[in-house]
Design a protein around this motif. Structure first.
Motif, PDB file in Angstrom:
ATOM      1  N   GLY A 591       0.812  -1.202   0.000  1.00 48.43           N
ATOM      2  CA  GLY A 591       0.000   0.000   0.000  1.00 48.43           C
ATOM      3  C   GLY A 591       0.843   1.249   0.000  1.00 48.43           C
ATOM      4  N   LYS A 592       0.241   2.322   0.464  1.00 48.57           N
ATOM      5  CA  LYS A 592       0.920   3.617   0.422  1.00 48.57           C
ATOM      6  C   LYS A 592       2.041   3.675   1.447  1.00 48.57           C
ATOM      7  N   PRO A 593       2.992   4.623   1.314  1.00 49.32           N
ATOM      8  CA  PRO A 593       4.095   4.740   2.281  1.00 49.32           C
ATOM      9  C   PRO A 593       3.555   5.074   3.680  1.00 49.32           C
ATOM     10  N   GLY A 594       4.240   4.553   4.683  1.00 48.55           N
ATOM     11  CA  GLY A 594       3.884   4.857   6.066  1.00 48.55           C
ATOM     12  C   GLY A 594       2.907   3.892   6.687  1.00 48.55           C
ATOM     13  N   CYS A 595       2.482   2.836   5.963  1.00 49.41           N
ATOM     14  CA  CYS A 595       1.537   1.871   6.535  1.00 49.41           C
ATOM     15  C   CYS A 595       2.231   1.067   7.626  1.00 49.41           C
ATOM     16  N   ASP A 596       1.481   0.744   8.669  1.00 47.97           N
ATOM     17  CA  ASP A 596       2.057  -0.069   9.727  1.00 47.97           C
ATOM     18  C   ASP A 596       2.026  -1.539   9.323  1.00 47.97           C
ATOM     19  N   GLU A 597       2.566  -2.394  10.205  1.00 49.63           N
ATOM     20  CA  GLU A 597       2.716  -3.804   9.837  1.00 49.63           C
ATOM     21  C   GLU A 597       1.380  -4.522   9.699  1.00 49.63           C
ATOM     22  N   TYR A 598       0.304  -3.989  10.302  1.00 45.87           N
ATOM     23  CA  TYR A 598      -1.000  -4.627  10.208  1.00 45.87           C
ATOM     24  C   TYR A 598      -1.850  -4.069   9.066  1.00 45.87           C
ATOM     25  N   GLY A 599      -1.426  -2.959   8.455  1.00 47.48           N
ATOM     26  CA  GLY A 599      -2.181  -2.382   7.358  1.00 47.48           C
ATOM     27  C   GLY A 599      -3.538  -1.864   7.766  1.00 47.48           C
ATOM     28  N   ASP A 600      -3.623  -1.254   8.958  1.00 49.49           N
ATOM     29  CA  ASP A 600      -4.920  -0.804   9.468  1.00 49.49           C
ATOM     30  C   ASP A 600      -5.423   0.459   8.777  1.00 49.49           C
ATOM     31  N   ALA A 601      -4.530   1.308   8.307  1.00 54.57           N
ATOM     32  CA  ALA A 601      -4.954   2.591   7.753  1.00 54.57           C
ATOM     33  C   ALA A 601      -5.569   2.393   6.368  1.00 54.57           C
ATOM     34  N   PRO A 602      -6.434   3.315   5.950  1.00 60.94           N
ATOM     35  CA  PRO A 602      -6.995   3.237   4.583  1.00 60.94           C
ATOM     36  C   PRO A 602      -5.891   3.270   3.539  1.00 60.94           C
ATOM     37  N   GLY A 603      -6.053   2.430   2.502  1.00 65.01           N
ATOM     38  CA  GLY A 603      -5.050   2.361   1.454  1.00 65.01           C
ATOM     39  C   GLY A 603      -3.891   1.449   1.773  1.00 65.01           C
ATOM     40  N   CYS A 604      -3.949   0.739   2.898  1.00 65.58           N
ATOM     41  CA  CYS A 604      -2.880  -0.165   3.304  1.00 65.58           C
ATOM     42  C   CYS A 604      -3.365  -1.610   3.204  1.00 65.58           C
ATOM     43  N   GLY A 605      -2.467  -2.502   2.849  1.00 62.35           N
ATOM     44  CA  GLY A 605      -2.800  -3.915   2.740  1.00 62.35           C
ATOM     45  C   GLY A 605      -1.815  -4.767   3.500  1.00 62.35           C
ATOM     46  N   ARG A 606      -1.739  -6.036   3.102  1.00 65.33           N
ATOM     47  CA  ARG A 606      -0.849  -6.945   3.802  1.00 65.33           C
ATOM     48  C   ARG A 606      -0.501  -8.114   2.885  1.00 65.33           C
ATOM     49  N   ALA A 607       0.528  -8.833   3.270  1.00 66.67           N
ATOM     50  CA  ALA A 607       0.941 -10.037   2.550  1.00 66.67           C
ATOM     51  C   ALA A 607       0.965 -11.192   3.543  1.00 66.67           C
ATOM     52  N   GLU A 608       0.414 -12.324   3.143  1.00 64.72           N
ATOM     53  CA  GLU A 608       0.413 -13.495   3.999  1.00 64.72           C
ATOM     54  C   GLU A 608       0.753 -14.726   3.175  1.00 64.72           C
ATOM     55  N   ILE A 609       1.185 -15.764   3.854  1.00 65.98           N
ATOM     56  CA  ILE A 609       1.575 -16.996   3.175  1.00 65.98           C
ATOM     57  C   ILE A 609       0.322 -17.718   2.685  1.00 65.98           C
ATOM     58  N   ALA A 610       0.349 -18.104   1.420  1.00 72.01           N
ATOM     59  CA  ALA A 610      -0.740 -18.883   0.827  1.00 72.01           C
ATOM     60  C   ALA A 610      -0.374 -20.363   0.940  1.00 72.01           C
ATOM     61  N   VAL A 611      -0.969 -21.046   1.901  1.00 68.92           N
ATOM     62  CA  VAL A 611      -0.651 -22.458   2.117  1.00 68.92           C
ATOM     63  C   VAL A 611      -1.265 -23.279   0.982  1.00 68.92           C
ATOM     64  N   PRO A 612      -0.499 -24.145   0.330  1.00 73.80           N
ATOM     65  CA  PRO A 612      -1.055 -24.985  -0.732  1.00 73.80           C
ATOM     66  C   PRO A 612      -2.236 -25.808  -0.221  1.00 73.80           C
ATOM     67  N   LYS A 613      -3.195 -26.037  -1.109  1.00 75.70           N
ATOM     68  CA  LYS A 613      -4.403 -26.738  -0.717  1.00 75.70           C
ATOM     69  C   LYS A 613      -4.107 -28.131  -0.166  1.00 75.70           C
ATOM     70  N   ALA A 614      -3.120 -28.787  -0.754  1.00 79.92           N
ATOM     71  CA  ALA A 614      -2.790 -30.146  -0.301  1.00 79.92           C
ATOM     72  C   ALA A 614      -2.239 -30.146   1.114  1.00 79.92           C
ATOM     73  N   ASN A 615      -1.698 -29.014   1.565  1.00 73.19           N
ATOM     74  CA  ASN A 615      -1.119 -28.935   2.903  1.00 73.19           C
ATOM     75  C   ASN A 615      -2.061 -28.340   3.938  1.00 73.19           C
ATOM     76  N   GLN A 616      -3.275 -27.980   3.528  1.00 71.68           N
ATOM     77  CA  GLN A 616      -4.232 -27.376   4.456  1.00 71.68           C
ATOM     78  C   GLN A 616      -4.951 -28.446   5.264  1.00 71.68           C
ATOM     79  N   CYS A 617      -5.230 -28.147   6.503  1.00 73.93           N
ATOM     80  CA  CYS A 617      -5.915 -29.093   7.383  1.00 73.93           C
ATOM     81  C   CYS A 617      -7.391 -29.164   7.005  1.00 73.93           C
ATOM     82  N   PRO A 618      -7.911 -30.338   6.745  1.00 71.53           N
ATOM     83  CA  PRO A 618      -9.335 -30.442   6.389  1.00 71.53           C
ATOM     84  C   PRO A 618     -10.271 -29.945   7.481  1.00 71.53           C
ATOM     85  N   LEU A 619      -9.799 -29.948   8.704  1.00 72.74           N
ATOM     86  CA  LEU A 619     -10.664 -29.493   9.795  1.00 72.74           C
ATOM     87  C   LEU A 619     -10.861 -27.985   9.774  1.00 72.74           C
TER      88      LEU A 619
END
Length: 950
Positions: A591-619
């Protein structure tokens, strides 16, 4: 008709004269009873004085206003609220899964004609102090307005009158090093303010806050931050309001219709009937008093056991008085007095001492609370509403002292009344037989109490049953004490002369030995019970402790303001601690400059690990979010809970456990993996969780899901839409199995982040130290971090630190003091009773040290018997409570396992640990210390006194 009154009057006069004659003994018993009364009365006064009345509470919240108005930014939608809680509300319209409306409401529509309002806004800002920067509450409120009277209490100077003036709380001035008249600067704002006064918040004495006029500080600060590409947290704004006739329930409902909630003085003091409140009709708010009843029952049990202990401690002292006054009591019998008169005289001593203890304890409690009021207010963190003295409560507490004194004197009174007149006048002891009924009752109580405690710990879920059963068993031990003292006496044949005489004397005089032993038993039992439970809980906490870094390592992180404070934070650690290795890390920024690590402000986002479907817990996951969650049988859930894919994710220092760094971080984390180091050098990411990686055609990768705007994502979810995301794939490798990563999931080298066009900003650093930082070094580091100000997260890994060591030490000291005191009382009585034996020893030429040795062993024998019996009695309640907790934990474990909520399929660890160190100190140090103390204070002269006339 008045014979009983006259006899009791005479008995009380004799008891009063006897108490005054033997001041030392009387003061000892008085202090023993008065000290608990002092503590309880002082606690009652402190509690009642700190509890504000509704009027006092409203004055501190509303000042002189009629109401406080809150806008919840729901676009003026009509709401229903709890009449006394503006934050317990719901919309009149049921939106279901649809999002609530947003936006400010129209305050003018919510006000009745003639109303006047005052804006009250609060936000956080970083102010420059003499030490550096300090995160402080900034409150914009026209404090000079009469409507605010009672909210802020002026201490010195005045409240601000212009936009370049502020007032500050006394606590802020204390910690900042500033004073009234100093200039105050705000970070990121090129403007200077002058502190013109100091004040305090009656409900928050330790609050760091400055007061400014509305619009004087927060608006300029927000504009200055926006010009630098940063954002300021929006202030929390309410309005104080007055209106002709106040804000009634009807006016409050009219304001609710426009989306505002209120705290009304009139409604709070005179709330409407529950049936007339729509909010209650929908939500059906209510509570249960079961927990309060259980707490009251446990408190009553503790108070009862405390009274028992005081009675047992004071009982031997009254026995001393009765034995010293036996000639006087014999004269009463010789002149026509019967047994009830003798009992009345001894019990009258308990009444006199009890009344004196009640008066002394209550008066001292009042005086102590009044004198220490400022200290108590600072400790509580708020001012008392007033010095609230409740006579009936203090009278009840004082009556407790009288009852305790009477109960402590009953047994000595019965014993004294059973002596014949001839035995009392001649000083003969006579033959006293032990009761055969009391040991039987005691044995029955021990068995029954043990069964009840066992039932409570294995069948019932109520810990109160365990406490009640343990209390009954302890009373049984007390009743068994005379018989157990006799059993101890059988071992005297193998002892040397002095301990054999001491043990024989204790057995022959069970009337004064048994209460002292029982008193020691009660004190030690409580100590052993609490220490065993505390040690067991400590062992459980130690097993459950999860370190976030290797032992002695340090981490520093700054997750906001685009990382501009990170270099200063890294340097502060280097200057303050003995650093060996250092590893700088960055974080991903979306997102825009100055966003905190959680991306709480408007215009801010985040990146997270996309776990492969085969490795996801069915529960935890299923493919179609609109479809119902698949159902699993209990057996399937138990099986899947043991699947490595369903293991709970470890906590991490960042939101997603993803950091950007190099191989130096592996060294700091004590991760020795040459393959991972080579992968980082080759520009590959390193995953510490095998579920995050996937392998296709011999190529191992990890995927990141990018949310460009968290606010848009939330809006899409509210509308039932799938949020728009993008996927970034990085080449990766996996560290070897079993590597402890302390919560980190993915380490991305800077070259891989640049190649994937991922934006990074400085985040912090990890360090190893040559030695565990000392307290002085930590204080230096904390001061350096304070100078930076803001949200600097600092952690020094010291391993598990028990919080109960001081508790165990305090319990040991308490038990030792009580034990020595009880044994000392018994020793004093023993010396009085054994005066003839000591004269005989002197007459036959025994050395002078025999008297000291005998006194020491008399005291040690009482302490040893009490400690042994108390240790046995104290283990029962702690084991029962731990068994109850273990059964509850097992039930929760099975329930979570059946629901598939348990990631780690291990049984809960609820150990039972006996604190052998504490027991050893009680069994060895306390009797030995009591014996040495008694021997030290005993005179060893061999002079014979003149034979008393008979």
């Amino acid at each position: 008709m008045r014979t009983w009154y006259r006899s009791w009057r005479v008995a009380l006069r004799i008891a009063r004269r006897d108490a005054w004659r033997f001041k030392g003994r009387s003061f000892l018993v008085l202090a023993m009873i008065a000290l608990p009364i002092l503590g309880v009365s002082a606690a009652d006064l402190t509690l009642r004085s700190s509890q504000l009345s509704p009027t006092e509470s409203l004055s501190r919240q509303l000042g002189a206003a009629d109401a406080q108005i809150t806008d919840h930014d729901i676009g003026g939608a009509a709401v229903m609220q709890d009449p006394t809680d503006p934050y317990s509300y719901t919309t009149v319209k049921d939106y279901g899964d649809k999002p609530w409306p947003t936006g400010p409401g129209d305050l003018a529509k919510a006000l009745p004609p003639g109303a006047r309002t005052l804006t009250d806004s609060t936000a956080r800002a970083r102010l420059r102090t003499t030490h550096g920067l300090l995160d402080t509450d900034v409150r914009e409120l026209a404090a000079k307005d009469p409507m605010t009277r009672g909210i802020l209490r002026r201490i010195s100077g005045r409240f601000p009158a212009s936009t370049h003036e502020v007032a500050a709380t006394t606590h802020f001035l204390k910690v900042s090093g500033l004073r009234v008249g100093s200039e105050l600067k705000v970070r990121d704002l090129d403007r200077t303010y002058r502190i013109v006064g100091s004040y305090e918040l009656p409900n928050g004495l330790d609050t760091d806050q400055v007061n400014a006029l509305p619009g004087a500080l927060l608006d300029p600060l927000a504009k200055a931050l926006a010009a630098k590409g940063l954002h300021a947290d929006p202030p929390q704004t309410t309005w104080l309001a007055t209106a002709p006739g106040g804000f009634t329930w009807n006016r409050m409902q009219a304001a609710n219709a426009h989306g505002f909630t209120l705290t009304s003085r009139a409604v709070t003091l005179h709330p409407p009937a529950r049936a007339d409140v729509p909010y209650f009709q929908r939500d059906g708010a209510g509570g249960s008093g079961g927990g309060s009843a259980t707490a009251s029952s446990i408190l009553a049990t503790i108070v009862g056991l405390a009274m028992l202990e005081i009675c047992l401690l004071a009982g031997p002292a009254f026995a001393v008085g009765a034995r010293r006054s036996r000639r006087q009591l014999g004269l009463v019998g010789a002149n026509g007095g019967d047994r009830r008169h003798i009992r009345a005289i001894v019990v009258g001593g308990g009444v006199v001492i009890g009344v004196a203890s009640a008066v002394a304890g209550t008066v001292l409690g009042l005086a102590l609370t009044f004198v220490l009021r400022p200290v108590l207010e600072d400790a509580i963190g708020k001012r008392f509403g007033g010095f609230d003295v409740r006579p009936l409560e203090l009278l009840g507490i004082a009556l407790l002292a009288v009852v305790t004194g009477v109960l402590a004197a009953i047994i000595p009174a019965i014993t004294a009344s059973r002596q014949t007149v001839l035995a009392s006048l001649t000083g003969r002891r006579g033959v006293r037989r032990s009761s055969r009924v009391l040991p039987v009752l005691g044995l029955v109580a021990v068995v029954l109490g043990g069964v009840i405690a066992l039932y409570g710990s294995t069948v019932s879920d109520r810990s109160l049953i365990v406490v009640g059963g343990s209390a009954l068993a302890e009373l049984g031990f007390v009743a068994l004490t005379p018989a157990l003292v006799g059993l101890f006496g059988r071992g005297g044949r193998w002892l040397p002369l002095s301990p054999r005489l001491a043990l024989r004397d204790a057995v022959r005089n069970r009337g004064r030995t048994a209460p002292a032993v029982a008193a020691v038993l009660a004190a030690v039992a409580g100590t052993v019970a609490v220490s065993t439970y505390t040690a067991s809980s400590d062992a459980q906490d130690r097993a459950e402790y999860r370190p976030t870094l290797p032992y002695g390592a340090v981490s520093v992180a700054v997750g906001d303001d685009g990382g501009r404070d990170v270099p200063a934070a890294r340097s502060a650690v280097l200057r303050s601690l003995p650093v060996d290795l250092r590893a700088n890390v960055d974080r991903l920024s979306v997102g825009k400059p100055g966003c905190d690590e959680y991306g709480d402000a408007p215009g801010c986002g985040r990146a997270e690990i996309a776990v492969p479907k085969a490795n996801q817990c069915p529960l935890w996951t299923y493919e179609d979010t609109s479809a119902p969650e698949p159902q699993f049988t209990a057996a399937q859930r138990r099986k899947l809970a043991k699947d490595p894919r369903c293991k709970d994710e470890a906590s991490s220092d960042t939101m997603t456990g993803v950091v950007v760094g190099g191989a130096d971080l592996l060294k700091v984390m004590s991760i020795h993996d040459p393959a991972a180091e080579r992968a980082l050098a080759a520009g590959k990411a390193v995953s510490f969780d095998r579920r995050n990686v996937s392998t296709h055609d011999g190529r191992t990768t990890v995927a990141l899901r990018i949310y460009a705007d968290n606010a848009k994502e939330a809006a899409d979810l509210d509308k039932g839409k799938t949020p728009e995301t993008s996927i970034v794939t990085l080449p990766a490798t996996e560290v070897r199995s079993g590597t402890k990563a302390y919560g980190l999931q993915l380490l991305i080298p800077p070259s891989a982040a640049r190649h994937a066009h991922l934006n990074t900003v400085p985040y912090g650093a990890y360090y190893t130290t040559s030695s565990l930082p000392t307290s002085a070094q930590e204080q230096k580091l904390n001061a350096a971090v304070d100078n930076i100000g803001g949200n600097v997260e600092l952690h020094v890994e010291k391993g598990y630190a028990s919080k109960n060591d001081i508790v165990l030490l305090a319990l040991g000291v308490f038990a030792g003091l009580v034990t020595i005191g009880a044994a000392g009382i018994a020793t004093g009585l023993a010396q009085t009773d054994a005066e003839a034996d000591l004269k005989t020893l002197a007459a036959v030429g025994a050395p002078g040290r025999v008297r000291r040795t005998l006194s020491g062993f008399q005291c040690g024998v009482v302490a040893a018997m009490g400690v042994v019996l108390g240790s046995l009695a104290g283990v029962l309640p702690s084991i029962g409570l731990r068994l109850t907790e273990r059964r509850t934990a097992l039930a929760d474990y099975r329930q979570h396992l059946a629901q598939g909520m348990l990631g780690d399929a291990t049984l809960p660890h609820v150990p039972i640990v006996v604190p052998w160190g504490t027991l050893a100190g009680l069994l060895i140090a306390v009797p030995l210390g009591a014996a040495l103390l008694a021997a030290a204070v005993t005179r060893s002269q061999r002079a014979l006194s003149r034979r008393a006339a008979t």
